[in-house]
Enzyme design. Structure first.
Site, PDB file in Angstrom:
ATOM      1  N   GLY A  61     -62.269   4.907 -34.643  1.00 63.63           N
ATOM      2  CA  GLY A  61     -61.177   3.803 -35.069  1.00 63.63           C
ATOM      3  C   GLY A  61     -60.969   2.668 -34.402  1.00 63.63           C
ATOM      4  O   GLY A  61     -60.884   1.685 -34.556  1.00 63.63           O
TER       5      GLY A  61
ATOM      6  N   GLU B  42     -48.898   7.278 -42.397  1.00 62.16           N
ATOM      7  CA  GLU B  42     -48.276   5.946 -42.143  1.00 62.16           C
ATOM      8  C   GLU B  42     -48.746   5.039 -43.191  1.00 62.16           C
ATOM      9  O   GLU B  42     -48.187   4.296 -43.716  1.00 62.16           O
ATOM     10  CB  GLU B  42     -48.447   5.421 -40.671  1.00 62.16           C
ATOM     11  CG  GLU B  42     -47.631   6.114 -39.662  1.00 62.16           C
ATOM     12  CD  GLU B  42     -48.237   7.156 -39.075  1.00 62.16           C
ATOM     13  OE1 GLU B  42     -49.339   7.696 -39.596  1.00 62.16           O
ATOM     14  OE2 GLU B  42     -47.853   7.495 -37.890  1.00 62.16           O
TER      15      GLU B  42
END
Ligand code: F6P
Length: 549
Positions: free
Chosen positions: A272, A216
Site C-alpha cells: 500500500g 474508512e
C-alpha cells in the site's frame, strides 16, 4: 525462513560501537571540516537530478567504511537483488515486493511465479492514460452529459497519501480547470468539506483501496454514492459514470456496484505505501496528464537503476540508510526530521511517515524474534521556513539529537511571477543558514565577542554538531519528485535489511481496527462489550451520556 545472526552480535556492529565510543565520542564538525578541505566535495553524491550533500554528518572516512562493512555483513545488496528479481522477501505475507516493476520500461522482464508482470503493468498504465485523457478533454461525461470538473479521491494510507502529496507537489503542472479533493478520514467532516460546494453532475469519485475492505474508504465511498444519487435523482446507473475504482480486489469492487471496466488494477506484490506509482496514481495522472505521469515514473526508475548499479561508496539510498542507522543505533537518536524548503512539498513528510514508520516500526526480526536494537525512527517535519518559528528551537538547543534532511530547489516554479519568484533566494538562504547553524553552532567565545552580557552567554550559545543531509535539485518537476520518493523508498529498504525486519508487512495496524469494530456497537446501541476494560468502558459511558445530553 532461516535464522540470521542478530546485527548486534556481528563484529561489524561492535566495531561501530567502539568507533563511536572512541573516535566519535565528541565529534566536532568544525574540526572535521578544518582537518579535511575536500570533505564537502567528497561527501556529496549526485543521483539523476539530485545533489546530495552529507558532509554535515558526524562521520569520517572510517565511520563510512565501518557502516559499509555492516551493510556487506548484513547482505543489503543481496536482499536488494532478491527484491528486484521478484522473490518473496515479504516473508510474513509470503509476497514479492515489486514496486520497482511499476516503473520498469515496457521491454523489461520481471517474473513473479514464472509470469512476466511488466506487460500487465503497462496495460494498466495505458488504460489509465486513455481514461485520464478522456476526463481531461471533457470527453468522459457524467450521467447528465455534463463534463467532469471535480475529481474526488477516496482512500486512506497508501491509497491517499501518495496522490494527495504528489498533487500538492506538482500543482503547477496540474489542469487548473479541474478541482481535486482527497478524502481519507472516516470523520464525516472530511467528505462533507470535500463535496459541499461541488455539483454531483460534474463530480467523479475515484475509490482507491488495495483491498477494497478498508472500513474508512468503504464508508466514505458509500456516503459519496448516496450524495451523488441524491443529487442526480436517485438513478443507480449514474454510479457507472461517476465512480471508478483502483484496487487489487475485482470481486469487492463489483460488489460495491462499480463496473469492472472502470476498475484499474494492481497486484498483491505492490505494498500500500509503495503503491502510488501504480493505478493508485490515477487521480494524479488526471491532474498532471499521462505524459507528466510517465516523467514521474522515469524519475523513480533513475533512482532504481542507481540503487541497483552504483557502487556502495556512492550509492545514495545505501548511504542515507546507513547514516540513519548510525544515529538510530549508535547515538540513540529517536527521530528524524524531514524539512522541505518548498511549499509544494507540504505533504511530503506526511507521506514519508507512512513509508518509513509503517515499514520499519517493527520490534521483531524476520524470524519473529524480539529485536534488541532500535528500529525505525519517528519521522516528522513541516516545510521551512514555518518550522523555524515553531520547533527549530529544540533542534538547535534542545537536549535531543535529531538528524534532519533539508530539501530545496534552485528555481521557483515559473508561474510565480517575478515578484514572488524573487522571494526564492530568501527561502533558500534560510535552508543554507539552518544547515550551517545546526552543524557549526556558535561558541561561547563568539557570543562574548559580540558583547553579550555574561549571564546570557550560555543561553545564546549553540553547540552545533546537529547532523543534516541537504538535497538540492534544479526544480520540483514530476521526474524529480519520482527521484525523491524512490530515494526514500530505498533508504527505508536498506535500514530494514540491516535491522533484519520485514519492512513490507504492517501487522501493527490490525489490532486497533479489530477493537474499533468491537467497540462501535457500544457507542451506537449501548451494547455491552464483554471483557471491556474499566477505562474504556467508562469513556464509552461518558461519551454516550454527553452525546445524548
Ligand atoms: O491500515 C494500514 C493500511 O493497510 C495501509 O498499509 C494501506 O496503505 C491502507 O491501510 C489502506 O489500505 P487499502 O488500500 O487496502 O484501503
Amino acid at each position: 525462513m532461516s535464522d540470521v545472526p542478530k546485527p548486534t552480535l556481528r563484529p561489524e556492529w561492535t566495531a561501530l560501537q567502539d568507533h563511536r565510543a572512541d573516535v566519535m565520542l565528541h565529534p566536532d564538525l568544525r574540526e572535521l571540516f578544518a582537518a579535511d578541505p575536500g570533505r564537502a566535495e567528497r561527501y556529496t553524491v549526485r543521483v539523476g537530478d539530485l545533489h546530495i550533500d552529507y558532509s554535515k554528518h558526524l562521520i569520517n572516512d572510517e565511520t563510512l567504511a565501518l557502516l559499509q562493512e555492516l551493510a556487506t555483513a548484513t547482505d543489503v545488496f543481496g536482499l536488494r537483488d532478491a527484491m528486484f528479481r521478484g522473490e518473496r522477501i515479504n516473508v510474513t505475507e509470503n509476497r514479492a515486493v515489486l514496486h520497482t516493476a511499476l516503473r520498469a520500461p515496457r521491454d523489461a522482464v520481471i517474473e513473479v511465479d514464472g509470469e512476466n508482470v511488466v506487460p500487465r503493468v503497462h496495460a494498466v498504465l495505458d488504460k489509465m492514460s486513455a481514461f485520464a485523457d478522456r476526463v481531461r478533454s471533457g470527453e468522459w461525461t457524467g450521467h447528465t452529459g455534463r463534463r467532469i470538473r471535480n475529481v474526488v479521491n477516496i482512500g486512506i494510507g497508501g491509497s491517499d497519501l501518495g496522490p494527495a502529496m504528489a498533487y500538492e507537489a506538482l500543482r503547477p503542472f496540474t489542469a487548473r480547470d479541474l478541482t481535486f479533493r482527497f478524502v481519507s478520514n472516516v470523520d464525516g467532516a472530511d467528505l462533507h468539506e470535500a463535496v459541499r460546494d461541488l455539483d454531483p453532475a460534474e463530480t467523479l469519485f475515484i475509490v482507491a483501496s488495495k483491498t477494497f475492505t478498508t472500513i474508512e474508504t468503504i464508508t466514505n465511498a458509500t456516503s459519496a454514492r448516496s450524495w451523488l444519487l441524491a443529487g442526480l435523482g436517485g438513478e443507480e446507473k449514474a454510479v457507472a459514470r461517476h465512480f471508478v475504482a483502483l484496487s487489487t480486489n475485482a470481486e469487492k469492487v463489483t460488489g460495491f456496484g462499480i463496473d469492472p471496466d472502470n476498475m484499474f488494477e494492481f497486484w498483491d506484490w505492490v505494498g500500500g505505501r509503495y503503491s502510488f506509482d501504480s493505478a493508485i496514481g490515477l487521480s494524479l495522472m488526471v491532474a498532471i496528464g499521462p505524459d507528466r505521469f510517465r516523467e514521474l515514473l522515469d524519475g523513480f526508475r533513475t533512482v532504481d537503476k542507481h540503487f541497483l548499479n552504483a557502487p556502495a561508496e556512492s550509492n545514495a539510498p545505501l548511504l542515507l540508510g546507513l547514516l540513519g542507522i548510525w544515529y538510530d543505533n549508535f547515538f540513540d537518536a529517536q527521530s528524524h526530521a524531514v524539512l522541505p524548503y518548498s511549499h509544494y512539498l507540504s505533504r511530503f513528510t506526511a507521506y514519508l511517515q507512512q513509508l518509513d514508520m509503517e515499514s520499519n516500526g517493527k520490534s521483531v526480526d524476520r524470524d519473529g524474534h524480539p529485536v534488541e536494537w532500535q528500529t525505525g525512527p519517528v519521522v516528522w517535519g513541516t516545510p521551512g521556513t514555518n518550522g523555524q518559528h515553531a520547533y527549530y528551537q529544540l533542534l538547535h538547543q534542545g537536549t535531543k539529537l535529531i538528524p534532519a534532511d533539508l530539501i530545496g530547489f534552485a528555481r521557483p516554479v515559473e508561474e510565480l511571477g517575478d515578484e514572488l519568484a524573487a522571494q526564492h533566494d530568501l527561502l533558500m538562504a534560510n535552508l543554507f543558514a539552518q544547515g550551517q547553524a545546526l552543524a557549526f553552532g556558535k561558541t561561547a567565545e563568539e557570543v562574548r565577542a559580540e558583547g553579550v552580557p555574561e549571564e546570557q552567554v550560555a543561553h545564546r550559545t549553540f553547540r552545533g554538531n546537529r547532523p543534516t543531509t541537504t538535497v538540492l535539485a534544479k526544480g520540483l518537476t514530476p521526474s524529480v519528485l519520482g527521484q525523491l520518493i524512490a530515494l526514500y523508498e530505498h533508504k527505508v529498504f536498506v535500514q530494514g535489511a540491516v535491522w533484519n525486519i520485514d519492512s513490507f508487512d504492517q501487522w501493527g495496524v490490525e489490532l486497533g481496527k479489530v477493537l474499533a469494530k468491537r467497540v462501535e456497537p457500544a457507542l451506537t446501541e449501548g451494547a455491552a462489550i464483554p471483557g471491556l476494560d474499566a477505562s474504556t468502558a467508562s469513556l464509552v459511558a461518558t461519551y454516550r451520556s454527553l452525546r445524548n445530553d
